[in-house]
Write a protein that holds these residues in place. Structure first.
Motif, short mmCIF file in Angstrom:
data_model
loop_
_atom_site.label_atom_id
_atom_site.label_comp_id
_atom_site.label_asym_id
_atom_site.label_seq_id
_atom_site.Cartn_x
_atom_site.Cartn_y
_atom_site.Cartn_z
N GLY A 84 -0.82 11.53 1.01
CA GLY A 84 -1.17 12.29 2.21
C GLY A 84 -0.30 11.85 3.37
N HIS A 85 -0.42 10.59 3.74
CA HIS A 85 0.46 10.01 4.76
C HIS A 85 1.87 9.89 4.19
N ILE A 86 1.93 9.59 2.90
CA ILE A 86 3.20 9.42 2.17
C ILE A 86 2.88 9.60 0.68
N GLY A 114 -4.15 0.60 3.91
CA GLY A 114 -2.78 0.93 4.33
C GLY A 114 -2.79 1.85 5.54
N ASP A 115 -1.99 2.92 5.47
CA ASP A 115 -1.92 3.87 6.59
C ASP A 115 -2.69 5.15 6.30
N LEU A 116 -3.66 5.09 5.39
CA LEU A 116 -4.50 6.27 5.15
C LEU A 116 -5.65 6.29 6.14
N THR A 127 0.83 -1.22 0.00
CA THR A 127 0.00 0.00 0.00
C THR A 127 0.86 1.26 0.00
N HIS A 128 2.09 1.14 0.51
CA HIS A 128 3.05 2.26 0.46
C HIS A 128 4.42 1.74 0.88
N SER A 129 5.43 2.62 0.80
CA SER A 129 6.81 2.12 0.93
C SER A 129 7.40 2.19 2.33
N HIS A 130 6.62 2.54 3.34
CA HIS A 130 7.17 2.53 4.70
C HIS A 130 7.65 1.12 5.06
N HIS A 131 8.77 1.10 5.79
CA HIS A 131 9.47 -0.16 6.05
C HIS A 131 8.55 -1.27 6.59
N ASP A 132 7.67 -0.91 7.51
CA ASP A 132 6.85 -1.96 8.14
C ASP A 132 5.82 -2.56 7.19
N HIS A 133 5.64 -1.95 6.02
CA HIS A 133 4.68 -2.50 5.05
C HIS A 133 5.35 -3.28 3.91
N VAL A 134 6.67 -3.24 3.89
CA VAL A 134 7.40 -3.92 2.80
C VAL A 134 8.46 -4.90 3.32
ZN LIG Z 1 3.09 4.26 6.87
#
Ligand SMILES: [Zn+2]
Length: 217
Positions: free
Chosen positions: A111-113, A129-131, A56-63
């Protein structure tokens, strides 16, 4: 279709495994994987054919589970076109991916990223994701590089236009329940009850006060 949810990772992260149980191939997509032996055990035990890993996005905890899972399954990694990480398939806003058993639509939601996207599966399950979390929204501000609360507000308004029966599956277990629906979030999420961006940003800036007064008794 079967949805399996794993809670773990860095901070109550959710990894979602979607399986086409109507085909012998058991085509599978995995959203936001973290390293977890339960996920690999499921893939091996049920002989799942993992075709895509979607972030959903590239933040470390999601990849963080991408690399080992790709090595194991040869699945293709799918990310939004604005991601600066290494991945296999770039997707844009409103783009669709059709595979046996799945219609996957990508909704660009910065927005978040800047590379944030929501993933709508079979017009019914929305991975946010984190939205959007249950009862909350994603963080913005100096802690989140490239974040922009105005864009987050606009992205949330985009989700609010979707069919109300769509089910919401967030990137973290931060709410009262693990998942929700567009209808329920519209009715109860204080950030979505805001009528204007000014109200929204005011709530964000004063969230600790709101929480104390409304949620902690
Ligand atoms: Zn995030």
């Amino acid at each position: 279709m079967i949805l399996r949810t794993f809670n773990g990772g860095y901070d109550r992260n959710f990894c979602y495994v979607l399986i086409n149980d109507e085909s012998e191939e058991k085509e599978t997509i995995i959203i936001d994987p973290f390293e977890d032996s339960r996920i690999t055990e499921l893939i091996e035990k049920d002989k799942l054919k993992v075709l895509y890993i979607i972030n959903t996005h590239s933040h470390h905890d999601h990849v963080s589970g991408n690399k080992s899972l790709k090595e194991k399954t040869k699945a293709k990694i799918v990310m939004n076109e604005h991601s600066s990480l290494e991945f296999d398939k770039k997707v844009r806003d409103a783009e669709e991916l059709l595979i046996n058993g799945f219609k996957i639509k990508f909704i660009y939601t910065p927005g978040h990223i800047p590379d944030g996207m929501c993933v709508l599966v079979n017009d019914l399950l929305l991975f946010t994701g984190d939205l959007l979390f249950v009862g909350k929204v994603g963080g913005t501000g100096p802690r989140f590089k490239g974040s922009d609360p105005k864009l987050e507000w606009e992205s949330l308004q985009k989700l609010m236009k979707l069919n109300e029966n769509i089910l919401v599956y967030p990137g973290h277990d931060y709410g009262k329940k693990p998942s929700s629906s567009i209808k329920n979030e519209k009715k109860t999420n204080p950030f979505l009850l805001c009528k204007t961006y000014e109200e929204f940003i005011d709530l964000k800036n004063n969230w600790h006060v709101y929480k104390k007064e409304n949620l902690e008794n």
